[in-house]
Design a protein around this motif. Structure first.
Motif, short mmCIF file in Angstrom:
data_model
loop_
_atom_site.label_atom_id
_atom_site.label_comp_id
_atom_site.label_asym_id
_atom_site.label_seq_id
_atom_site.Cartn_x
_atom_site.Cartn_y
_atom_site.Cartn_z
N VAL A 152 -0.59 6.69 4.83
CA VAL A 152 -0.54 5.56 3.90
C VAL A 152 -1.65 5.70 2.86
O VAL A 152 -1.43 5.50 1.65
CB VAL A 152 -0.67 4.22 4.69
N GLU A 153 -2.84 6.06 3.33
CA GLU A 153 -3.97 6.21 2.39
C GLU A 153 -3.70 7.33 1.39
O GLU A 153 -4.05 7.21 0.20
CB GLU A 153 -5.26 6.48 3.16
N ALA A 154 -3.08 8.41 1.84
CA ALA A 154 -2.84 9.56 0.95
C ALA A 154 -1.84 9.22 -0.15
O ALA A 154 -2.04 9.58 -1.32
CB ALA A 154 -2.36 10.76 1.77
N VAL A 155 -0.76 8.52 0.21
CA VAL A 155 0.23 8.20 -0.85
C VAL A 155 -0.30 7.07 -1.73
O VAL A 155 -0.06 7.06 -2.94
CB VAL A 155 1.63 7.85 -0.29
N GLY A 195 -2.43 8.54 -4.31
CA GLY A 195 -1.76 9.45 -5.22
C GLY A 195 -1.95 10.92 -4.89
O GLY A 195 -1.62 11.79 -5.69
N ILE A 196 -2.48 11.20 -3.70
CA ILE A 196 -2.66 12.60 -3.29
C ILE A 196 -1.30 13.24 -3.01
O ILE A 196 -1.07 14.38 -3.34
CB ILE A 196 -3.59 12.67 -2.06
N HIS A 197 -0.43 12.48 -2.39
CA HIS A 197 0.95 12.94 -2.16
C HIS A 197 1.90 11.82 -2.58
O HIS A 197 1.52 10.65 -2.59
CB HIS A 197 1.19 13.25 -0.68
N ASP A 246 4.38 3.10 -3.43
CA ASP A 246 5.00 1.86 -3.94
C ASP A 246 5.85 2.17 -5.18
O ASP A 246 6.97 1.68 -5.33
CB ASP A 246 3.87 0.87 -4.27
N ASP A 247 5.33 3.04 -6.05
CA ASP A 247 6.03 3.38 -7.30
C ASP A 247 7.39 4.03 -7.04
O ASP A 247 8.33 3.85 -7.81
CB ASP A 247 5.19 4.36 -8.13
N ARG A 256 0.83 -1.21 0.00
CA ARG A 256 0.00 0.00 0.00
C ARG A 256 0.86 1.26 0.00
O ARG A 256 0.45 2.30 -0.50
CB ARG A 256 -0.92 0.00 1.22
N ALA A 257 2.03 1.15 0.61
CA ALA A 257 2.98 2.27 0.69
C ALA A 257 4.27 1.69 1.24
O ALA A 257 4.31 0.50 1.61
CB ALA A 257 2.45 3.36 1.61
N SER A 258 5.32 2.50 1.28
CA SER A 258 6.58 2.02 1.86
C SER A 258 7.13 3.03 2.84
O SER A 258 7.02 4.24 2.63
CB SER A 258 7.63 1.78 0.76
N VAL A 259 7.75 2.49 3.90
CA VAL A 259 8.48 3.32 4.85
C VAL A 259 9.93 3.35 4.38
O VAL A 259 10.56 2.30 4.26
CB VAL A 259 8.37 2.77 6.28
#
Lengths: 388, 117
Positions: free
Chosen positions: A95-98, A101-103, A225-226, A3-6
């Motif tokens: 996490v939801e924002a990235v 694609g919002i940020h 993720d991208d 969903r996202a990465s730290v």
């Protein structure tokens, strides 16, 4: 699914700090910048947690203040308050924002000061913590937060036979783990006897069943993720569950089930396509020893009623089959309220990178963090894993 | 609007312990809600809660907040289908029978009191 990465993580020591909230947060945030190899020009937003600055230090509207301290004036900044689950909720929203694609890349973290450095003693801090219990139907009884978790734990003991000795084993284990964490508030071991001989705060909890009042900050850099592969050492976030239970405590059908944790864990595992059995370890919200026992059952590490015996048998120790709180947990690492949720994410990121030295869980591929607020009515459960 | 906090407080001052009962599903609660958390119904009737019940859970607070003098016992009391959080008198344990015994306002806000039967 990722969903996202730290991609950056850091925290201050948890303990006693003289610096201001903004200075303290900056110490963790700059560490996270450096860990990710970014500067403020690459950060698109701040997701910030602080639970009680208004009450403890007459300090509110903190998001722009801490943002300005770390060079982020100009980007959208938001502050979260969900009692002890404050910065886990900031993390969820980041996490939801990235993901949406919002940020692209955001800074997430929290800060709190709870020690007498605030100028407040035990009675006043106990009153401020109690503000997270029901204002009209709990606070007038004199219920405190150790009291809230005592009510949950005593019913758990009644239903399942959990004992004070089993609870003490949680404290012993987390203190042992804390000796291997240089950021921990407490760096010394304890024994079951010492726990049971310490003064009673709210039965069944002795002083040594309770986490300390701590000052501290934590921060992570979250990216999409991208973009994750453009950083040196990304760790993936594959699930973040968040649920809310009814309050007050008297309205919860089975309060010691901590239903929000069960619901949040189910969501997180489903999003990640995994299960409790695949988790190498957990960081759970052990504000009191009984809270760890209930959390260990709610996230599926042990069957209901087995959390206490499992702690006593060493199953949740570093060398057990289901390690819990290798960081030392809130009990030994400390609990600066608004910093606790993202500090758990820092521990997961560092463990999954293999960077935690003598407290490393060898070969950890996936892990789970459980952060609750109030009487467990807010719970956020996050699953992270080594980037595939 | 069904039972308000002000109504609940006034009743408690007069020695009455009120709760709400959902007309749609029958769920009862020891505190007011605008909407039933079991079924979503909005028709929550004010109901007098039973004055005798059983300790569901309890603790004795040894380290009180500012504004309170410890130690004292707090717990939740099962009153048929509803529970209330209350100050407890008589060193009671889970499962003990207790009776409603008025209220305290140690902090300036009112809370119900139950004592051992």
């Amino acid at each position: 699914m990722t969903r996202a990465s730290v991609v950056g993580a850091d925290m201050t020591t948890f303990g006693v700090h003289e610096s201001t909230l903004s200075e303290l947060f900056a110490e963790a945030a700059l560490g996270a910048y450096d860990d990710a190899g970014v500067g403020p020009d690459e950060i698109d937003a701040l997701y910030f947690g602080n639970a009680m600055g208004g009450q403890t230090e007459n300090d509110t509207h903190l998001a722009p203040a801490v943002a300005s301290q770390v060079g982020l004036a100009g980007v959208p900044c938001q502050r979260y308050e969900d009692a002890c689950a404050t910065s886990a909720n900031a993390f969820k929203n980041a996490v939801e924002a990235v993901e949406a694609g919002i940020h692209d890349t955001v800074l997430v973290g929290g800060v709190e000061r709870c020690t007498p450095e605030t100028g407040l003693g035990t009675g006043e801090m106990t009153r401020i913590f109690a503000s997270a219990s029901d204002r009209h139907y709990e606070q007038p009884t004199g219920l405190t937060f150790p009291g809230v978790f005592a009510l949950l734990t005593k019913r758990h003991m009644h239903e399942h036979g959990t004992t004070e000795e089993q609870l003490a084993h949680v404290a012993v284990k987390n203190h042992a783990n804390g000796t291997r964490n240089p950021n921990a508030h407490f760096g010394k071991e304890t024994t079951v006897e010492e726990v049971l001989d310490s003064p009673i705060v709210a039965d069944p909890f002795h002083l040594m069943d309770c986490c300390p009042f701590s000052d501290g900050a934590s921060a992570v850099i979250v990216t999409s993720d991208d973009r994750a592969d453009s950083f040196d050492d990304p760790v993936d976030v594959s699930g973040v569950g968040h649920a809310t239970d009814v309050v007050p405590l008297s309205a919860k059908p089975v309060p010691h089930a901590t239903q929000a944790a069960r619901d949040a864990a189910a969501q997180a595992y489903e999003q990640a396509g995994t299960s409790a059995d695949e988790m190498a370890f957990a960081e759970v919200h052990d504000c009191f020893t009984g809270a760890e026992v209930m959390a260990s059952e709610a996230i599926g590490f042990f069957e209901d009623g087995e959390g206490g015996p499992a702690a006593a048998e060493g199953r949740s120790s570093m060398d057990g089959d289901r390690p819990i709180n290798p960081s030392g947990g809130l009990k030994a690492k400390g609990h600066p309220i608004g910093a606790t949720g993202t500090a758990q994410i820092v521990e997961l990121a560092e463990q999954l990178r293999g960077d935690t030295g003598e407290r490393q869980i060898d070969g950890a591929e996936k892990a789970v963090a459980h952060n609750l607020g109030g009487d467990a009515a807010t719970t956020v459960v996050s699953v992270m894993e080594v980037r595939g | 609007m069904s039972l308000t906090h002000d109504d609940w407080t006034t009743a408690l001052e007069n020695g009455d312990l009120l709760g709400v009962r959902c007309s749609d599903c029958g769920a009862t609660y020891g505190t007011p809600f605008a909407v039933c958390n079991d079924c979503g119904g909005r028709d929550l009737e004010t109901t007098e809660l039973p004055e005798e019940g059983e300790i569901y859970t309890e603790t004795t607070v040894q380290v009180p907040p500012t504004g309170f003098e410890g130690p004292y016992q707090v717990g939740t009391v099962q009153l048929d289908g509803a529970r209330v959080t209350a100050r407890l008198e008589g060193d009671v344990e889970i499962g003990d029978r207790v009776v409603f015994d008025g209220a305290i306002d140690e902090s300036g806000d009112i809370a119900p009191v139950f004592r051992a039967e």
